[in-house]
Motif scaffolding. Structure first.
Motif, short mmCIF file in Angstrom:
data_model
loop_
_atom_site.label_atom_id
_atom_site.label_comp_id
_atom_site.label_asym_id
_atom_site.label_seq_id
_atom_site.Cartn_x
_atom_site.Cartn_y
_atom_site.Cartn_z
N ARG A 105 0.84 -1.20 0.00
CA ARG A 105 0.00 0.00 0.00
C ARG A 105 0.87 1.26 0.00
NH1 ARG A 105 -4.70 1.55 -0.16
NH2 ARG A 105 -5.42 -0.59 -0.30
N ARG A 106 1.96 1.22 0.74
CA ARG A 106 2.88 2.36 0.73
C ARG A 106 3.44 2.59 -0.67
NH1 ARG A 106 8.51 2.25 1.62
NH2 ARG A 106 9.40 4.26 2.19
N GLY A 107 3.78 1.49 -1.35
CA GLY A 107 4.30 1.62 -2.70
C GLY A 107 3.25 2.19 -3.65
N LEU A 108 2.00 1.80 -3.46
CA LEU A 108 0.93 2.31 -4.33
C LEU A 108 0.77 3.81 -4.16
CD1 LEU A 108 -1.28 1.18 -6.30
CD2 LEU A 108 -2.84 1.32 -4.37
N VAL A 109 0.80 4.29 -2.93
CA VAL A 109 0.67 5.72 -2.67
C VAL A 109 1.86 6.48 -3.25
CG1 VAL A 109 0.63 7.49 -0.87
CG2 VAL A 109 -0.78 5.44 -0.64
N ASN A 110 3.07 5.94 -3.04
CA ASN A 110 4.27 6.61 -3.53
C ASN A 110 4.40 6.56 -5.04
OD1 ASN A 110 5.00 7.21 -0.92
ND2 ASN A 110 6.40 5.49 -0.70
N LEU A 195 -7.51 12.71 6.08
CA LEU A 195 -7.30 13.41 4.81
C LEU A 195 -8.27 14.57 4.60
CD1 LEU A 195 -6.61 10.45 2.33
CD2 LEU A 195 -4.97 11.89 3.56
N LEU A 196 -9.27 14.69 5.45
CA LEU A 196 -10.23 15.80 5.29
C LEU A 196 -9.57 17.17 5.37
CD1 LEU A 196 -13.39 14.51 7.21
CD2 LEU A 196 -13.27 15.23 4.81
N PRO A 197 -8.72 17.45 6.38
CA PRO A 197 -8.07 18.76 6.41
C PRO A 197 -7.12 18.99 5.24
CG PRO A 197 -7.20 17.33 8.14
CD PRO A 197 -8.40 16.66 7.58
N SER A 216 0.04 21.70 11.25
CA SER A 216 1.15 21.26 12.11
C SER A 216 1.75 19.95 11.62
CB SER A 216 0.67 21.10 13.57
OG SER A 216 0.20 22.34 14.07
N LEU A 217 1.95 19.88 10.31
CA LEU A 217 2.56 18.72 9.69
C LEU A 217 3.87 19.12 9.02
CD1 LEU A 217 -0.55 17.17 7.87
CD2 LEU A 217 0.46 16.40 10.03
N SER A 218 4.82 18.22 9.01
CA SER A 218 6.06 18.48 8.29
C SER A 218 5.77 18.50 6.79
CB SER A 218 7.10 17.41 8.60
OG SER A 218 6.72 16.18 8.02
N PRO A 219 6.59 19.20 5.99
CA PRO A 219 6.37 19.19 4.54
C PRO A 219 6.30 17.79 3.95
CG PRO A 219 7.98 20.86 5.12
CD PRO A 219 7.72 20.06 6.37
N ARG A 224 3.05 13.52 1.60
CA ARG A 224 2.64 12.11 1.57
C ARG A 224 1.12 11.99 1.65
NH1 ARG A 224 5.70 10.48 5.36
NH2 ARG A 224 4.20 10.47 7.08
N ARG A 225 0.50 12.82 2.47
CA ARG A 225 -0.96 12.74 2.59
C ARG A 225 -1.66 13.27 1.33
NH1 ARG A 225 -2.45 13.92 8.99
NH2 ARG A 225 -1.04 12.31 9.81
N VAL A 226 -1.05 14.27 0.70
CA VAL A 226 -1.60 14.73 -0.57
C VAL A 226 -1.56 13.60 -1.59
CG1 VAL A 226 -1.22 16.26 -2.55
CG2 VAL A 226 -1.12 17.18 -0.23
N ASN A 227 -0.43 12.89 -1.67
CA ASN A 227 -0.31 11.78 -2.61
C ASN A 227 -1.32 10.68 -2.29
OD1 ASN A 227 1.74 12.87 -4.15
ND2 ASN A 227 3.36 11.97 -2.90
N GLU A 228 -1.57 10.45 -1.01
CA GLU A 228 -2.57 9.46 -0.62
C GLU A 228 -3.95 9.87 -1.09
OE1 GLU A 228 -4.24 7.27 3.46
OE2 GLU A 228 -2.51 8.64 3.56
#
Length: 251
Positions: A105-110, A195-197, A216-219, A224-228
């Protein structure tokens, strides 16, 4: 004789790789006794890419893979080579009748930018917790494994030993049966709560730095969440992601 296709997580991943290594050593012994066809050794880099291109172009009926190509960035493989490999795989997926791609799943998101996995094209791809090693089997007659089991571009053997090929096919079949359809994780009532915010920031047109500061998230975490979110919305474009989210009634 073969090796056991353990569920690929933590200790099972290590155990699977150890069993595969032992199985390959057995194959090499029989090869030395001229009891099985020898493997062709291929150096890494461009030569490995040319070999993969030739094998994929010659695949006619079935392509089985166990691969997270985006993980190659962690192996210091250039983005240019990874993009080339992704293009070759996409071409094969469009042409070969039966394709079964297994990813984590990590590979799919990346993989959002590379677009290697055809998980939106008729169920060609599934996801498992973790990839134990990389491999590809073409038409059940030839297989390739990275020499280090992690990156094809670091070198690979071309395996035509039918005993090894059959064992890899059986292992792939076992993992395929217990893996998940990534499309099943799509939601019609909205994205996951975390992912809502991110969606709100995307729709507001905030830069990654501004959005990360607001949440309050690191870049890196925000990206990563945008890609998800993009993967969930089946697009590589942030603009199209916003439009699709509105179409689905998520915003």
């Amino acid at each position: 004789m073969g090796f056991t296709a353990y569920p690929a997580c933590a200790n099972e991943r290590t155990r699977t790789r150890e069993e595969l290594a032992a199985f390959m050593n057995e194959s090499r012994f029989d090869i030395d006794q001229q009891a099985r066809p020898p493997a062709q050794r291929v150096r890494g880099g461009r030569e490995a890419g040319e070999v993969m291109a030739r094998l994929l172009a010659g695949t006619r009926r079935e392509l089985l893979s166990l691969h997270d190509p985006s993980g190659g960035l962690e192996q210091q493989i250039s983005e240019r080579l990874l993009a080339r490999a992704a293009s070759l795989v996409r071409t094969a997926v469009d042409r070969v009748p039966t394709v079964r791609q297994l990813a984590s799943r990590r590979g799919l998101v990346n993989d959002t930018e590379l677009g290697t996995f055809a998980w939106k094209s008729g169920g060609h791809a599934r996801v498992m917790r973790e990839i134990p090693f990389r491999m590809a089997v073409m038409d059940r007659t030839v297989a390739i494994l990275p020499t280090d089991l992690d990156a094809f571009f670091n070198g690979l053997p071309i395996i035509r030993d039918p005993v090894v090929v059959r064992a890899l096919v059986r292992a792939h079949r076992s993992w395929w049966k217990t893996s998940e359809d990534p499309a099943a994780h799509e939601r019609t009532d909205g994205p996951p709560a975390h992912l809502l915010p991110v969606l709100d920031c995307l729709l507001a047109g905030l830069t990654d730095d501004a959005a990360g500061a607001r949440l309050s998230l690191s870049p890196r975490t925000y990206s990563r969440r945008v890609n998800e979110l993009l993967t969930l919305l089946q697009t590589n474009s942030r603009f199209r992601a916003g439009a699709e989210a509105i179409r689905r009634g998520w915003a």
